[in-house]
Scaffold this motif. Structure first.
Motif, mmCIF file in Angstrom:
data_model
loop_
_atom_site.group_PDB
_atom_site.id
_atom_site.type_symbol
_atom_site.label_atom_id
_atom_site.label_comp_id
_atom_site.label_asym_id
_atom_site.label_seq_id
_atom_site.Cartn_x
_atom_site.Cartn_y
_atom_site.Cartn_z
ATOM 1 N N UNK A 27 0.836 -1.206 0.000
ATOM 2 C CA UNK A 27 0.000 0.000 0.000
ATOM 3 C C UNK A 27 0.871 1.256 0.000
ATOM 4 N N UNK A 28 1.765 1.317 -0.985
ATOM 5 C CA UNK A 28 2.719 2.410 -1.063
ATOM 6 C C UNK A 28 3.032 2.710 -2.510
ATOM 7 N N UNK A 29 3.982 3.609 -2.730
ATOM 8 C CA UNK A 29 4.501 3.884 -4.071
ATOM 9 C C UNK A 29 6.018 3.998 -3.967
ATOM 10 N N UNK A 30 6.710 2.954 -4.417
ATOM 11 C CA UNK A 30 8.169 2.991 -4.448
ATOM 12 C C UNK A 30 8.600 3.934 -5.561
ATOM 13 N N UNK A 31 9.518 4.839 -5.247
ATOM 14 C CA UNK A 31 9.965 5.833 -6.213
ATOM 15 C C UNK A 31 10.768 5.223 -7.352
ATOM 16 N N UNK A 32 11.167 6.084 -8.255
ATOM 17 C CA UNK A 32 11.997 5.668 -9.383
ATOM 18 C C UNK A 32 13.350 5.175 -8.875
ATOM 19 N N UNK A 33 13.966 4.247 -9.587
ATOM 20 C CA UNK A 33 15.245 3.711 -9.117
ATOM 21 C C UNK A 33 16.365 4.749 -9.230
ATOM 22 N N UNK A 34 17.223 4.736 -8.230
ATOM 23 C CA UNK A 34 18.452 5.526 -8.285
ATOM 24 C C UNK A 34 19.612 4.550 -8.225
#
Length: 134
Positions: A27-34
């Motif tokens: 129940x989240x939103x993992x950001x773009x990969x760095x």
């Protein structure tokens, strides 16, 4: 305890290179990969795993093979008490005497993944979860 066990097993059943499925489970939103050297890292501030609020979610994967990944998150208070074995062959590891601030943790192999459940200084309160898929 049974619900927590089932939530972890459902999370393990998701391929960690399927970020949308992880987002749904947590129940989240993992950001773009760095890029962090030879690995990629995605971060989310908070989410939920069943009834537990989770924070500081990190998905670290090999840049050349996203399926080999480690998912790490903290469990917000109030947490749950881990006073008994959750999975067969679970091992409780004491704090490392040579490492100041070291805490005890449970470790287990669950459906092909290594699961580590970190504990607070009271030796029972769940503080973090690490799941490594290979």
């Amino acid at each position: 305890m049974e619900r927590f066990k089932n939530d972890i097993e459902r999370l393990i059943s998701v391929r960690f290179d399927d970020v949308d499925a992880l987002n749904e489970q947590l129940h989240t939103h993992l950001g773009e990969p760095t890029r962090q050297g030879l690995r990629d890292e995605r971060i989310a501030e908070r989410g939920m795993l069943g009834d537990l609020e989770v924070r500081n979610i990190k998905l670290r994967s090999a840049a050349d093979d996203p399926a080999h990944a480690n998912l790490i998150f903290e469990v917000a208070l109030p947490s749950i008490a881990l006073e008994e074995i959750i999975w067969e062959d679970s091992i409780v590891n004491p704090p490392h005497p040579d490492a100041p601030g070291s805490r005890p943790y449970w470790s287990a192999q669950v459906n092909g993944a290594k699961v580590v459940l970190g504990l607070a200084a009271d030796n029972v309160t769940l503080t973090y979860v690490s799941i490594r898929q290979r």
